[in-house]
Design an enzyme around this catalytic site. Structure first.
Site, PDB file in Angstrom:
ATOM      1  N   ASP A  11      -4.677  -2.352 -18.440  1.00 43.06           N
ATOM      2  CA  ASP A  11      -3.433  -3.078 -19.016  1.00 43.06           C
ATOM      3  C   ASP A  11      -2.648  -2.167 -19.564  1.00 43.06           C
ATOM      4  OD1 ASP A  11      -1.000  -4.217 -18.584  1.00 43.06           O
ATOM      5  OD2 ASP A  11      -1.423  -6.170 -19.283  1.00 43.06           O
ATOM      6  N   ASP A 101       1.855  -0.943 -13.335  1.00 42.84           N
ATOM      7  CA  ASP A 101       1.042  -0.970 -14.851  1.00 42.84           C
ATOM      8  C   ASP A 101      -0.196  -1.511 -15.960  1.00 42.84           C
ATOM      9  OD1 ASP A 101       1.779  -2.889 -15.462  1.00 42.84           O
ATOM     10  OD2 ASP A 101       3.233  -2.801 -17.357  1.00 42.84           O
ATOM     11  N   GLU A 102      -0.989  -2.283 -14.269  1.00 41.39           N
ATOM     12  CA  GLU A 102      -1.994  -3.353 -13.958  1.00 41.39           C
ATOM     13  C   GLU A 102      -2.555  -2.760 -12.718  1.00 41.39           C
ATOM     14  OE1 GLU A 102      -2.127  -7.998 -14.812  1.00 41.39           O
ATOM     15  OE2 GLU A 102       0.033  -7.036 -15.441  1.00 41.39           O
TER      16      GLU A 102
END
Length: 415
Positions: A11, A101-102
């Site tokens: 993350d 983003d993860e």
DNA sequence: TCTGGGGTCCTAGGACCC
DNA sequence: TCTGGGGTCCTAGGACCC
């Protein structure tokens, strides 16, 4: 024997804000926020003042007077987010990308190549730092739920490994809101019966939880508190709905406001469906009034649609019906259109001749088909010359919007 | 604290069918 | 004619996630 901890959750930290600090070194070490009317992301320096994502910009400025609003490098967000996740992909193809983003990764089969998962996590962190230039936190555990919590605990820029023997110790001291599925409402309901930690949640009888939170949520949280997480890595899942919304501030509920907005939203939704060769049977609209109370109206059709003009007409009818039921409301603050019950539309995958004949000159052609051909033509022109090159007569709508269209494009991109 | 945009899943009541 | 039970679909609303 317990399985090994081989699920990673990676993350990126304060993602949009970190990108801005990467692109402009003068912003490093400073409290910054990406966004404007609303905070999309805050740097850790801003978070120290209590600034949070989703917070109104005005409030954020009150909390942090030196807060600097920056942003707009949307292409860079996509590029750097992809680059970071691609680093994880170098260790396993079993990747579940959750958002820009993860991602989760199952590295069970990669241990013989790269060594223990904790080594892989550390390699991922240093490579993302060196090659992409962004801080990323990684959680390592036996399940997705634990790995996700571990990465949250690891932030900022850290690594946390939960060994199988210590799972319950790790879990039970943490506050319930770290659990996946506990938001503000559930947290408050649990607090009312004195449950603040995951350990206290685990001690609460399942029946009480289901009475308090409903069968599904209560059952799920009870299982997660005892560390039973059945979820597996899903490398690809297909979309179940497509929607678009537009916040309007406070606008009168008149045809002059509603007509162009509905056409604009229908255009966004329908063109995205066509781009994915999808059509849908259920059309839903959402109308939010001045006091932020919202109502929805929906209709399920006998056949799936994807034509802009048909969607716009149905949505307009639904909005009118919703307003009819609330004729005391004179001001609206948001309109949304969604389409669900999506089906693959085989016809949409055909390459059709590029012709723009009007309906009268096409005897025997149904109106829907003609509209569909027109829509495909508009899509093709946009592919060539850009989205703004052709519109449905509602382009002048943008002045009030606080979120740039580029950002919407980013949010809707297939991950 | 009155705030964006794109999603997923669950619940509850009613209609309808067998 | 009335009644029971189960299953599925539709609609409206709500909580949550990123």
């Amino acid at each position: 024997m317990a399985a090994a901890a081989t699920i990673l959750h990676a993350d990126l930290d304060a993602f949009y804000a970190s990108v801005e600090q990467l692109l402009d070194p003068s912003l490093r070490g400073k409290p910054i926020a990406v966004g404007g009317g609303v905070v999309l992301a805050a740097s850790y320096e801003a978070k120290a003042f209590g600034v949070r994502g989703g917070m109104p910009g005005r409030l954020a400025r009150q909390l942090c007077p030196h807060l600097q609003f920056v942003g707009g490098h949307y292409q860079e967000y996509q590029r750097l987010g992809d680059a970071a996740i691609d680093v994880v992909r170098d260790f396993t193809p079993l990747i579940e990308r959750v958002s820009i983003d993860e991602a989760f990764a199952d590295v069970t089969g990669s241990v013989h190549l790269f060594g223990p998962p904790v080594d892989m996590a550390q390699m991922i962190r240093s490579r993302v730092s060196e090659e992409v230039g962004l801080p990323i936190s990684v959680g390592v555990a036996r399940t997705k739920h634990l790995a996700k919590i571990a990465s949250q605990v690891a932030k900022p820029d850290g690594l946390v490994v939960v060994e199988p023997e210590t799972e319950l110790d790790f879990l039970h001291d943490l506050p319930v809101e770290l659990m996946w599925g506990v938001g503000p409402v559930t947290k408050e309901r649990l607090a009312e019966i004195g449950v603040l930690t995951i350990g206290e949640l685990a001690e609460t009888p399942g029946r009480s939880l289901e009475r308090l939170l409903g069968r599904a949520v209560g059952g799920k949280l009870g299982a997660l508190a005892w560390n039973r997480d059945p979820r597996e890595i899903e490398t690809h899942h297909r979309a179940r709905s497509v929607s678009a919304q537009s916040a309007l501030g406070k606008k009168p509920a008149t045809a002059e406001v509603i007509g162009p907005t509905v056409r604009h939203l229908a255009d966004r939704v329908a063109s995205r469906m066509r781009a994915k060769s999808k059509a849908g049977r259920t059309v839903t609209v959402r109308v939010r009034f001045a006091d932020l109370r919202a109502v929805t109206r929906s209709v399920t059709l006998p056949a799936a649609i994807s034509a802009t003009s048909i969607l716009a007409a149905i949505a307009a009818d639904l909005v009118a019906a919703a307003l009819d039921d609330h004729s005391d409301e004179k001001v609206i603050s948001l309109l949304a259109i969604g389409v669900s019950h999506l089906e693959n539309d085989a016809a949409l995958q055909l390459e059709l001749p590029f012709e723009l004949e009007n309906e009268e000159r096409r005897p025997g052609t149904e109106k829907g088909a003609a509209r569909w051909v027109l829509d495909r033509a508009v899509d093709a022109v946009r592919d060539k010359f850009g989205r703004e090159s052709v519109g449905y007569g509602s382009v002048a709508l943008r002045e009030g919007g606080s979120v740039p269209d580029d950002f919407r494009e980013l949010a809707e991109k297939e991950l």
